[in-house]
Design a protein around this motif. Structure first.
Motif, mmCIF file in Angstrom:
data_model
loop_
_atom_site.group_PDB
_atom_site.id
_atom_site.type_symbol
_atom_site.label_atom_id
_atom_site.label_comp_id
_atom_site.label_asym_id
_atom_site.label_seq_id
_atom_site.Cartn_x
_atom_site.Cartn_y
_atom_site.Cartn_z
ATOM 1 N N GLY A 1 6.250 -5.785 4.377
ATOM 2 C CA GLY A 1 5.605 -6.227 3.160
ATOM 3 C C GLY A 1 4.399 -7.074 3.455
ATOM 4 O O GLY A 1 4.064 -7.427 4.571
ATOM 5 N N PRO B 1 10.093 -7.705 2.502
ATOM 6 C CA PRO B 1 10.080 -8.805 3.430
ATOM 7 C C PRO B 1 9.362 -8.414 4.692
ATOM 8 O O PRO B 1 8.968 -7.280 4.905
ATOM 9 C CB PRO B 1 11.566 -9.050 3.693
ATOM 10 C CG PRO B 1 12.178 -7.731 3.465
ATOM 11 C CD PRO B 1 11.396 -7.061 2.421
ATOM 12 N N SER B 2 9.191 -9.387 5.555
ATOM 13 C CA SER B 2 8.488 -9.128 6.799
ATOM 14 C C SER B 2 9.174 -8.050 7.611
ATOM 15 O O SER B 2 8.528 -7.294 8.310
ATOM 16 C CB SER B 2 8.383 -10.416 7.623
ATOM 17 O OG SER B 2 9.680 -10.929 7.875
ATOM 18 N N ASN C 1 13.651 -11.101 -2.028
ATOM 19 C CA ASN C 1 12.380 -10.651 -1.465
ATOM 20 C C ASN C 1 11.296 -10.569 -2.533
ATOM 21 O O ASN C 1 10.115 -10.827 -2.259
ATOM 22 C CB ASN C 1 12.560 -9.296 -0.800
ATOM 23 C CG ASN C 1 13.416 -9.385 0.453
ATOM 24 O OD1 ASN C 1 13.461 -10.417 1.105
ATOM 25 N ND2 ASN C 1 14.112 -8.301 0.777
ATOM 26 N N ALA D 1 6.293 -5.663 -2.087
ATOM 27 C CA ALA D 1 7.104 -6.868 -2.174
ATOM 28 C C ALA D 1 8.159 -6.920 -1.127
ATOM 29 O O ALA D 1 9.115 -7.649 -1.249
ATOM 30 C CB ALA D 1 7.750 -6.951 -3.552
ATOM 31 N N ALA E 1 3.378 -13.543 3.115
ATOM 32 C CA ALA E 1 3.670 -14.466 2.032
ATOM 33 C C ALA E 1 2.470 -15.340 1.771
ATOM 34 O O ALA E 1 1.769 -15.783 2.668
ATOM 35 C CB ALA E 1 4.899 -15.298 2.384
ATOM 36 N N SER F 1 4.773 -20.023 -0.609
ATOM 37 C CA SER F 1 5.898 -19.134 -0.909
ATOM 38 C C SER F 1 7.072 -19.466 -0.014
ATOM 39 O O SER F 1 6.955 -20.200 0.963
ATOM 40 C CB SER F 1 5.477 -17.674 -0.720
ATOM 41 O OG SER F 1 5.119 -17.453 0.631
ATOM 42 N N LYS G 1 9.952 -13.993 -3.001
ATOM 43 C CA LYS G 1 9.116 -14.444 -1.894
ATOM 44 C C LYS G 1 7.735 -13.798 -1.908
ATOM 45 O O LYS G 1 6.729 -14.462 -1.646
ATOM 46 C CB LYS G 1 9.797 -14.124 -0.558
ATOM 47 C CG LYS G 1 11.074 -14.894 -0.291
ATOM 48 C CD LYS G 1 11.680 -14.461 1.038
ATOM 49 C CE LYS G 1 12.974 -15.200 1.323
ATOM 50 N NZ LYS G 1 13.587 -14.756 2.607
ATOM 51 N N HIS G 2 7.683 -12.492 -2.193
ATOM 52 C CA HIS G 2 6.469 -11.743 -1.936
ATOM 53 C C HIS G 2 5.782 -11.206 -3.193
ATOM 54 O O HIS G 2 4.611 -10.823 -3.105
ATOM 55 C CB HIS G 2 6.779 -10.557 -1.012
ATOM 56 C CG HIS G 2 7.449 -10.964 0.268
ATOM 57 N ND1 HIS G 2 6.769 -11.542 1.302
ATOM 58 C CD2 HIS G 2 8.745 -10.880 0.655
ATOM 59 C CE1 HIS G 2 7.611 -11.806 2.304
ATOM 60 N NE2 HIS G 2 8.819 -11.409 1.929
#
Length: 402
Positions: free
Chosen positions: A351, A346-347, A297, A344, A354, A358, A300-301
């Motif tokens: 968060g 995840p969805s 994660n 940071a 992105a 990403s 990704k973020h």
């Protein structure tokens, strides 16, 4: 309970034979005093063993009924004939033998005279005795046998339908597993293979040593992913066959995971608290997966955010905490501001969206982790932090069962 039924039947036949009026001393001429108890005992023993073989009981009935008019052995024998014999000719043969036995009893009654001739030797009484001692028990035995056959057939049919249902469900499950395996092979494996090939080409052609090292690391990660994917596909395609699997990661492999993250330019610091000790393989594997998902994660973020990994070895549990600072350039939240869209995470954890280019996310990473941890009796908390970052805290019992 069933083991006591034959003995109870034998005792009942013995007592009933002794109480049979036509075989007692009230009739003339009276039978020998010792004959009645002996005949009753023989009938009781034969009735006790009638469940195994009813022939001895039938022979006893053929002897004691004409001589002493002891009807209980004939009743029990007729019942067992009805529950045992299925062919019509066998039943007819038994009825003929029973009729001969009844006739013999009438003849003996007429020859001996006295009260017995008055009570048992008349045609009406003989017919009534035949219906009560042979006909009704035989019909009842036939009904019991038919009922048992119907129940057995219904039970067999239900078992067969259940087996067929299980087979159909297993077949559908196998087909679905094969379909998923084909889809994963055609889509995921193909794309990962292309990634590994391009990484290898970049490693060979790049003149920059740092870029070549990064390409080599990407190739190694891709090949490891392909190995894991092949193992999963093997499990999907062969659910009933043992598939050799590579050793699952534990806390001993955590430093290698952190090094892979550091090679991407992310600052990751590990902190161990308490006396480190070996835990169960399931506990360590779950802790490794928690750190892995949290770092994914971060990739990704918040790819440039500092991340801290804390391992706390407590008395009865292991705590794994991963939290990162907000990405560079992100605005810190003001006091009281909503931080659900920062950090940071995840969805699934609320968060930030992105950025362009990403890695895409399924939104099920933290949900899957929570299920994995709760299966071991632990808890998992994840959410944004007051400083704008994101944190994950997993508490896993140290003695969790596999």
């Amino acid at each position: 309970m069933r083991s006591s039924v034959p003995a109870a039947l034998g005792a009942l036949v013995f007592v009933t034979c002794l109480m049979a009026v036509t075989g007692g001393q009230g009739f003339t001429p009276a039978p020998p005093a010792a004959l009645v108890p002996v005949a009753a005992a023989a009938a009781g023993v034969a009735a006790w063993q009638a469940g195994r073989s009813w022939w001895p009981l039938a022979l006893v009935a053929a002897v004691v009924y004409p001589s002493l008019v002891m009807w209980p052995p004939l009743v029990v024998a007729s019942y067992y004939v009805g529950t045992s014999w299925r062919r019509t000719r066998d039943l007819v043969a038994y009825l003929v033998v029973a009729a001969l036995t009844m006739t013999a009893s009438v003849v003996v009654g007429r020859l001996t005279g006295g009260i017995r001739e008055t009570v048992t030797a008349t045609p009406a009484n003989a017919t009534l005795m035949a219906a009560g001692t042979v006909g009704l028990p035989l019909v009842f035995g036939l009904w019991i046998r038919t009922k048992r056959e119907v129940l057995a057939a219904a039970r067999e049919r239900a078992d067969r339908l259940e087996r067929e249902q299980v087979m159909r469900a297993e077949q559908a499950r196998t087909q679905e597993r094969a379909r998923i395996a084909r889809e994963m092979h055609d889509v995921v494996a193909h794309r990962v293979s292309l990634m590994v090939l391009h990484a290898g080409a970049l490693e060979v052609r790049s003149r920059d040593e740092e870029a070549a090292g990064t390409a080599a690391m990407i190739g190694d990660i891709g090949r490891e992913a392909l190995t894991n994917l092949r193992e999963i596909l093997g499990v999907l395609r062969s659910p009933h066959q043992p598939v050799p699997l590579s050793p699952q990661p534990t806390l001993g492999d955590l430093d290698r995971l952190l090094d892979q993250t550091r090679s991407l330019g992310i600052s990751v610091v590990r902190h161990d608290h308490g006396q480190a000790r070996p835990l169960g393989a399931t506990v360590e594997r779950t802790a490794y997966r928690v750190v892995q998902e949290a770092l994914t994660n971060v990739h990704k973020h918040a790819a440039d955010a500092r991340t801290d990994v804390h391992l706390r070895f407590l008395a009865g549990e292991l705590q794994v905490e991963i939290h990162n600072l907000p990405p560079r350039g992100a605005d810190l939240p003001s006091p009281g501001a909503d931080v659900s869209r920062r950090g940071a995470g995840p969805s699934a954890g609320g968060g930030a969206p992105a950025a362009a280019g990403s890695l895409p996310g399924s939104g099920w990473g933290l949900a899957g982790l929570r299920e994995r941890v709760e299966l071991l009796g632990g808890t998992l908390q994840a959410g944004p932090r007051a400083d704008g970052g994101f944190g994950v805290l997993a508490t896993i019992p140290a003695e969790a069962a596999a």
